[in-house]
Enzyme design. Structure first.
Site, mmCIF file in Angstrom:
data_model
loop_
_atom_site.group_PDB
_atom_site.id
_atom_site.type_symbol
_atom_site.label_atom_id
_atom_site.label_comp_id
_atom_site.label_asym_id
_atom_site.label_seq_id
_atom_site.Cartn_x
_atom_site.Cartn_y
_atom_site.Cartn_z
ATOM 1 N N HIS A 228 32.585 71.667 38.371
ATOM 2 C CA HIS A 228 32.258 70.263 38.070
ATOM 3 C C HIS A 228 30.814 70.129 37.604
ATOM 4 O O HIS A 228 29.936 70.883 38.018
ATOM 5 C CB HIS A 228 32.593 69.325 39.236
ATOM 6 C CG HIS A 228 31.684 69.371 40.423
ATOM 7 N ND1 HIS A 228 32.123 69.184 41.712
ATOM 8 C CD2 HIS A 228 30.330 69.562 40.537
ATOM 9 C CE1 HIS A 228 31.099 69.242 42.546
ATOM 10 N NE2 HIS A 228 30.003 69.480 41.874
ATOM 11 N N ASP B 210 25.268 60.630 39.223
ATOM 12 C CA ASP B 210 26.359 60.188 40.089
ATOM 13 C C ASP B 210 25.869 59.564 41.389
ATOM 14 O O ASP B 210 24.679 59.655 41.725
ATOM 15 C CB ASP B 210 27.308 61.363 40.390
ATOM 16 C CG ASP B 210 26.580 62.694 40.575
ATOM 17 O OD1 ASP B 210 25.366 62.661 40.867
ATOM 18 O OD2 ASP B 210 27.218 63.747 40.431
ATOM 19 N N GLU C 77 35.445 66.371 38.207
ATOM 20 C CA GLU C 77 36.198 67.433 38.860
ATOM 21 C C GLU C 77 37.198 68.055 37.872
ATOM 22 O O GLU C 77 37.480 67.464 36.821
ATOM 23 C CB GLU C 77 36.940 66.850 40.071
ATOM 24 C CG GLU C 77 36.032 66.203 41.132
ATOM 25 C CD GLU C 77 35.320 67.213 42.029
ATOM 26 O OE1 GLU C 77 34.936 68.298 41.549
ATOM 27 O OE2 GLU C 77 35.131 66.906 43.223
ATOM 28 N N ASN D 280 33.491 74.730 41.669
ATOM 29 C CA ASN D 280 34.771 74.523 40.969
ATOM 30 C C ASN D 280 34.570 74.149 39.500
ATOM 31 O O ASN D 280 35.507 73.779 38.812
ATOM 32 C CB ASN D 280 35.606 73.447 41.682
ATOM 33 C CG ASN D 280 34.952 72.065 41.622
ATOM 34 O OD1 ASN D 280 33.849 71.917 41.095
ATOM 35 N ND2 ASN D 280 35.637 71.064 42.148
HETATM 36 C C1 F6R Z 1 24.669 66.211 41.664
HETATM 37 C C2 F6R Z 1 25.755 66.667 40.778
HETATM 38 C C3 F6R Z 1 26.561 67.858 41.112
HETATM 39 C C4 F6R Z 1 25.698 69.049 41.563
HETATM 40 C C5 F6R Z 1 26.585 70.246 41.933
HETATM 41 C C6 F6R Z 1 25.775 71.422 42.460
HETATM 42 O O1 F6R Z 1 24.064 65.037 41.172
HETATM 43 O O2 F6R Z 1 25.998 66.018 39.804
HETATM 44 O O3 F6R Z 1 27.332 68.229 39.998
HETATM 45 O O4 F6R Z 1 24.814 69.400 40.554
HETATM 46 O O5 F6R Z 1 27.512 69.869 42.902
HETATM 47 O O6 F6R Z 1 25.164 71.071 43.659
HETATM 48 P P1 F6R Z 1 24.098 72.040 44.376
HETATM 49 O O7 F6R Z 1 22.898 72.048 43.525
HETATM 50 O O8 F6R Z 1 23.857 71.367 45.707
HETATM 51 O O9 F6R Z 1 24.770 73.362 44.488
#
Ligand code: F6R
Length: 237
Positions: free
Chosen positions: A138, A67, A143, A136
């Site tokens: 994702h 992303d 989302e 959440n």
């Molecule tokens: C990042 C991504 C997100 C993260 C998720 C957890 O490229 O795709 O889904 O993996 O938000 O983020 P952290 O590791 O910062 O808790």
């Protein structure tokens, strides 16, 4: 879902780096799917160390990040392109043209998404995908409520994701409202997936993802249907 229980972030990262590098060593042209965020940072450091000792090469590797934020370019400290350059790409020998991240500055975002999806298909789909998870549920920026058959698309970030990720920005109001993300169907096409989950804050969502119903309200729950997924976590599940 196979679950590997580890004792801490270090052991999780060592295991993840081991699995990723096994794929890179096994395949002539490995196609990797990569995540950003806090969770995989140490894994990237370990992979850079392996590269520097000559144990592994990324010369033929192709990568696709999950992303990118809309409106942020590679020089913006909060962009995922910046994160990947700083935390991984600048430390290894992957060819810049083979390291793909959706372009958050594209004039037509939908066209950018379609091209990205096509590039993944042309590369032969992802051989090995590293995922983190949001509190959440994702994965990527899919989302809650995202369709399971989604492909790379533009998303509006939820208030909770914006709040959690604001820590990467100087001012909360700098946190983008939209992002481009691989879709859930794109993720499910990966041949092998590892899901890295670390820290008590993720305990409730991880339980739901592994034991709860498969529902679009919990995007990561679709992973229960993946034939080759390993969850690496320091949490009890
Ligand atoms: C990042 C991504 C997100 C993260 C998720 C957890 O490229 O795709 O889904 O993996 O938000 O983020 P952290 O590791 O910062 O808790």
């Amino acid at each position: 879902m196979k679950v590997i229980k580890v004792k801490d972030n270090e052991t999780m990262s060592v295991k993840a780096a081991e699995m990723l590098s096994a794929t890179v060593k096994r395949l002539a042209k490995p196609v990797l799917g990569l995540a950003t965020g806090s969770t995989p940072k140490r894994m990237y450091e370990l992979l850079i160390e392996q590269y520097k000792t000559g144990d592994i090469t990324f010369a033929e590797a192709i990568s696709f990040n999950l992303d990118e934020y809309v409106g942020l370019g590679p020089n913006h400290i909060g962009s995922y392109q910046y994160y990947m350059n700083e935390n991984f790409f600048n430390g290894i020998n992957i060819k810049k043209e083979n390291a793909h991240i959706p372009n958050g500055l594209a004039t037509c975002l939908q066209t950018e998404c379609d091209i990205y999806e096509q590039q993944i298909t042309e590369a032969g789909k992802l051989d090995f995908l590293v995922l983190g998870i949001g509190e959440n549920g994702h994965i990527g920026f899919n989302e809650p409520g995202t369709a399971f058959d989604s492909r790379t698309h533009v998303v509006e970030l939820t208030p909770s994701t914006r709040e959690v990720n604001a820590r990467f920005f100087e001012r909360t109001e700098d946190m983008p409202k939209e992002a481009l993300t691989m879709g859930l169907a794109t993720i499910m096409d990966a041949k092998e997936i590892i899901l890295l989950v670390q820290g008590e804050r993720k305990a409730p969502i991880l339980k739901e993802v592994i034991h709860g119903p498969i529902t679009e309200d919990v995007p990561a729950s679709i992973l229960q249907q993946h034939p080759n997924i390993t969850v690496i976590t320091d949490l009890d599940v």
